[in-house]
Design an enzyme around this catalytic site. Structure first.
Site, PDB file in Angstrom:
ATOM      1  N   GLU A   1      -2.684 -15.312  -2.839  1.00 41.85           N
ATOM      2  CA  GLU A   1      -2.174 -14.195  -3.645  1.00 41.85           C
ATOM      3  C   GLU A   1      -1.487 -14.810  -4.868  1.00 41.85           C
ATOM      4  O   GLU A   1      -0.884 -15.869  -4.775  1.00 41.85           O
ATOM      5  CB  GLU A   1      -1.186 -13.405  -2.776  1.00 41.85           C
ATOM      6  CG  GLU A   1      -0.124 -12.603  -3.493  1.00 41.85           C
ATOM      7  CD  GLU A   1      -0.687 -11.432  -4.274  1.00 41.85           C
ATOM      8  OE1 GLU A   1      -1.540 -10.703  -3.744  1.00 41.85           O
ATOM      9  OE2 GLU A   1      -0.269 -11.270  -5.439  1.00 41.85           O
TER      10      GLU A   1
ATOM     11  N   CYS B   1     -10.691  -0.810  -4.175  1.00 42.43           N
ATOM     12  CA  CYS B   1     -10.055   0.406  -4.711  1.00 42.43           C
ATOM     13  C   CYS B   1     -10.810   0.910  -5.938  1.00 42.43           C
ATOM     14  O   CYS B   1     -10.321   1.758  -6.669  1.00 42.43           O
ATOM     15  CB  CYS B   1      -8.584   0.157  -5.031  1.00 42.43           C
ATOM     16  SG  CYS B   1      -8.335  -1.178  -6.194  1.00 42.43           S
TER      17      CYS B   1
ATOM     18  N   GLN C   1       0.837  -1.208   0.000  1.00 38.92           N
ATOM     19  CA  GLN C   1       0.000   0.000   0.000  1.00 38.92           C
ATOM     20  C   GLN C   1       0.871   1.256   0.000  1.00 38.92           C
ATOM     21  O   GLN C   1       1.852   1.314   0.745  1.00 38.92           O
ATOM     22  CB  GLN C   1      -0.891   0.005   1.244  1.00 38.92           C
ATOM     23  CG  GLN C   1      -1.854  -1.168   1.315  1.00 38.92           C
ATOM     24  CD  GLN C   1      -3.102  -0.974   0.472  1.00 38.92           C
ATOM     25  OE1 GLN C   1      -3.311   0.073  -0.135  1.00 38.92           O
ATOM     26  NE2 GLN C   1      -3.927  -2.004   0.412  1.00 38.92           N
TER      27      GLN C   1
ATOM     28  N   TYR D   1      -6.405 -12.138  -2.018  1.00 37.44           N
ATOM     29  CA  TYR D   1      -5.626 -11.028  -2.597  1.00 37.44           C
ATOM     30  C   TYR D   1      -4.753 -10.435  -1.495  1.00 37.44           C
ATOM     31  O   TYR D   1      -4.771  -9.235  -1.244  1.00 37.44           O
ATOM     32  CB  TYR D   1      -6.551  -9.951  -3.186  1.00 37.44           C
ATOM     33  CG  TYR D   1      -7.581 -10.490  -4.141  1.00 37.44           C
ATOM     34  CD1 TYR D   1      -7.320 -10.512  -5.514  1.00 37.44           C
ATOM     35  CD2 TYR D   1      -8.796 -10.988  -3.678  1.00 37.44           C
ATOM     36  CE1 TYR D   1      -8.257 -11.020  -6.396  1.00 37.44           C
ATOM     37  CE2 TYR D   1      -9.734 -11.498  -4.555  1.00 37.44           C
ATOM     38  CZ  TYR D   1      -9.471 -11.513  -5.914  1.00 37.44           C
ATOM     39  OH  TYR D   1     -10.393 -12.004  -6.776  1.00 37.44           O
TER      40      TYR D   1
ATOM     41  N   ASP E   1      -9.498  -8.076  -0.962  1.00 40.12           N
ATOM     42  CA  ASP E   1      -8.912  -6.777  -1.310  1.00 40.12           C
ATOM     43  C   ASP E   1      -8.418  -6.863  -2.758  1.00 40.12           C
ATOM     44  O   ASP E   1      -7.218  -6.844  -3.009  1.00 40.12           O
ATOM     45  CB  ASP E   1      -7.764  -6.471  -0.331  1.00 40.12           C
ATOM     46  CG  ASP E   1      -7.164  -5.087  -0.536  1.00 40.12           C
ATOM     47  OD1 ASP E   1      -7.699  -4.313  -1.346  1.00 40.12           O
ATOM     48  OD2 ASP E   1      -6.147  -4.788   0.128  1.00 40.12           O
TER      49      ASP E   1
HETATM   50  N1  SAH Z   1      -4.241  -6.926   0.721  1.00 38.42           N
HETATM   51  C1  SAH Z   1      -2.950  -6.516   0.232  1.00 38.42           C
HETATM   52  C2  SAH Z   1      -2.848  -6.449  -1.286  1.00 38.42           C
HETATM   53  C3  SAH Z   1      -3.956  -5.762  -2.034  1.00 38.42           C
HETATM   54  S1  SAH Z   1      -3.628  -5.362  -3.714  1.00 38.42           S
HETATM   55  C4  SAH Z   1      -2.557  -5.192   0.865  1.00 38.42           C
HETATM   56  O1  SAH Z   1      -3.383  -4.501   1.445  1.00 38.42           O
HETATM   57  O2  SAH Z   1      -1.377  -4.835   0.782  1.00 38.42           O
HETATM   58  C5  SAH Z   1      -4.283  -6.673  -4.598  1.00 38.42           C
HETATM   59  C6  SAH Z   1      -3.400  -7.884  -4.669  1.00 38.42           C
HETATM   60  O3  SAH Z   1      -4.097  -8.865  -5.439  1.00 38.42           O
HETATM   61  C7  SAH Z   1      -2.057  -7.684  -5.369  1.00 38.42           C
HETATM   62  O4  SAH Z   1      -1.044  -8.170  -4.524  1.00 38.42           O
HETATM   63  C8  SAH Z   1      -2.163  -8.561  -6.641  1.00 38.42           C
HETATM   64  O5  SAH Z   1      -0.945  -9.172  -6.969  1.00 38.42           O
HETATM   65  C9  SAH Z   1      -3.183  -9.585  -6.238  1.00 38.42           C
HETATM   66  N2  SAH Z   1      -3.999 -10.213  -7.289  1.00 38.42           N
HETATM   67  C10 SAH Z   1      -4.497  -9.650  -8.404  1.00 38.42           C
HETATM   68  N3  SAH Z   1      -5.312 -10.507  -9.060  1.00 38.42           N
HETATM   69  C11 SAH Z   1      -5.327 -11.644  -8.327  1.00 38.42           C
HETATM   70  C12 SAH Z   1      -5.988 -12.918  -8.469  1.00 38.42           C
HETATM   71  N4  SAH Z   1      -6.796 -13.163  -9.495  1.00 38.42           N
HETATM   72  N5  SAH Z   1      -5.784 -13.832  -7.516  1.00 38.42           N
HETATM   73  C13 SAH Z   1      -4.971 -13.589  -6.463  1.00 38.42           C
HETATM   74  N6  SAH Z   1      -4.325 -12.426  -6.274  1.00 38.42           N
HETATM   75  C14 SAH Z   1      -4.496 -11.460  -7.197  1.00 38.42           C
END
Ligand code: SAH
Length: 455
Positions: A336, A411, A286, A315, A384
């Site tokens: 993830e 987001c 973030q 995620y 997320d």
């Molecule tokens: N919750 C974390 C990351 C949020 S961002 C935080 O707050 O820091 C969203 C994340 O989803 C990213 O790390 C991205 O790599 C991942 N992502 C995107 N598409 C995805 C999918 N289909 N399956 C799993 N992860 C995914």
């Protein structure tokens, strides 16, 4: 019958600004035909020139303000609006927070959903907040420049003060730029896909002050790399990691697959919610740490955990939410898709001596289905996702597990509202209100958190 737009290109008109789009453009209407005008705010009256006419709308720019909004901030630097770094900087911060709440309200209204939206939680100093920068490197008039793309184009506008970034990051970019100039290194040429240095990426820990510098190159060869490293570390003692990332592709994807660690560690560390996190160049982290702590606190509160629950964090990135939630839950499973993020997440669990968590690499939609098949009983599912929101298969598998609560961190309010409707079709409803938290002051991005419960 050929439709004729009521406005013509290059002509001037006078209009009242009646709305602000999600991209931050003022809306005027002429005979019901909308014109989107940069740098115009609701409650203003302007003379505008039409810059482009499409079938059902047109674009324009302000020629003269007849009446200005009391919410207008006049001391603006047009570069920030031009480049899209800070497209809302002409609106007072209070106005920005109201704009973000209003956007969510309008999206719900369009979908005929009766859900309350709380006031956007803002930050005290709404600039200098970004802990990460990625700036293109180009040669302009025979000189290496770093800056940002002009909105909607690939023209780089040279910038030294990025306004929304940690000033120490701005400083680091200038140090690297000056070294590239001094050593006569070769900037990337996007048109011909030639040259070497494409992008400089910098991350700096908000609490730790550890800095990572990534130099993205088109070629494996980077001349003067030892001299570059020696000078960077001399000028910037906070630097703990210097990485060359090789990306030969002509694409919008910033990083390639090959990393060369030229100095220090492949990772830096920072703290969040009192926990320590290891962050690698490829992992999502973030960008606004102060607001992230507020956002996560809302997510934790909305999860209403007692310590007995099995939680899924989908995620999960480098496991920030998972680990912040772990002390309030029995067990947390994180998924993830980026491999290095999961290896960071596992290290982070160890670093913080947290052992009631498991992390897997995979697509959330596939892994959710696997967990469902394996009979994993999750009490709370936290999600997320990126801007495109949740895949329908994810919601299908998630609701089949029958969690009592789903906490959704979003987001992109457009996909959030879409997904809320899908959850409603599967027997869930919103508990309380949608809480916007301003993660990206001066920009039009909106972050929200909401909790859904079983009917
Ligand atoms: N919750 C974390 C990351 C949020 S961002 C935080 O707050 O820091 C969203 C994340 O989803 C990213 O790390 C991205 O790599 C991942 N992502 C995107 N598409 C995805 C999918 N289909 N399956 C799993 N992860 C995914």
């Amino acid at each position: 019958m050929k439709f004729k737009a009521p406005v013509a290109k290059n002509q001037e008109y006078t209009g009242d600004i009646i709305d602000l789009t999600y991209q931050g453009m003022g809306v005027a209407k002429i005979e019901d035909f909308p014109i989107f005008i940069t740098n115009a705010l609701p409650n203003e009256k302007v003379v505008f020139a039409v810059t482009k006419v499409a079938k059902t709308y047109a674009f324009g720019r302000v020629v003269k303000f007849i009446e200005k909004s009391p919410q207008r901030v006049d001391s603006v630097n047009v570069t920030y609006t031009q480049t899209g770094i800070a497209p809302l900087q002409h609106l007072s911060y209070e106005g920005q927070l109201a704009f973000k709440q209003h956007q969510v309200v309008e999206l719900l209204k369009k979908s005929h959903l009766d859900i309350d939206v709380a006031k956007t939680v803002g930050m005290e100093t709404p600039y200098h907040y970004r802990n990460k920068a990625q700036v293109p490197v180009r040669e302009i008039n025979g000189q290496i420049e770093t800056g940002f793309y002009k909105r909607g184009s690939h023209t780089v506008v040279p910038i030294e003060d990025f306004y929304i970034q940690d000033p120490k990051i701005d400083e680091a970019i200038i140090v690297v730029r000056d070294l590239l100039r001094r050593f006569h290194l070769d900037a990337y040429d996007e048109t011909n896909n030639t040259g070497v240095i494409k992008t400089i990426m910098v991350r700096r820990g908000y609490y730790s002050h550890e800095m990572m510098i990534v130099i993205v190159t088109r070629t494996h060869k980077l001349s003067m790399v030892n001299e570059l490293v020696a000078e960077i570390t001399k000028a910037l003692p906070e630097v703990k990691s210097i990485i060359q990332n090789v990306n030969p592709q002509q694409t919008n994807v910033l990083l390639g697959d090959t990393d060369r660690i030229h100095f220090g560690s492949p990772v830096i560390h920072d703290q969040l919610m009192g926990l320590t996190f290891e962050i690698s160049a490829h992992s999502f982290y973030q960008v606004n740490p102060q607001q992230t702590e507020k956002l996560y606190q809302f997510a934790i509160d909305k999860a209403q955990l007692t310590g007995e629950e099995t939680v899924i964090d989908a995620y999960c990135g480098i496991g920030t939410i998972s680990l912040a939630v772990a002390k309030h839950a029995k067990h947390v499973y994180g998924v993830e898709m980026v491999k290095t993020a999961i290896s960071d997440a596992k290290t982070n669990a160890n670093l913080n001596h947290i052992d009631n968590v498991d992390f897997v690499v995979g697509k959330a939609e596939n892994q959710m289905a696997r967990w469902q098949e394996a009979g994993l009983k999750a009490d709370v599912i936290m999600v997320d996702p990126p801007r495109k929101g949740l895949a329908p298969e994810f919601i299908e598998a998630a609701t089949a597990v029958k969690p009592s609560r789903v906490v959704y961190v979003s987001c992109n309010p457009a996909t959030l509202v879409r997904d809320i409707q899908v959850f409603m079709d599967h027997g869930y409803h919103v508990d309380g209100d949608i809480q916007p938290v301003d993660q990206f002051p001066q920009t039009t991005s909106i972050e929200c958190v909401v909790s859904l419960v079983k009917d």
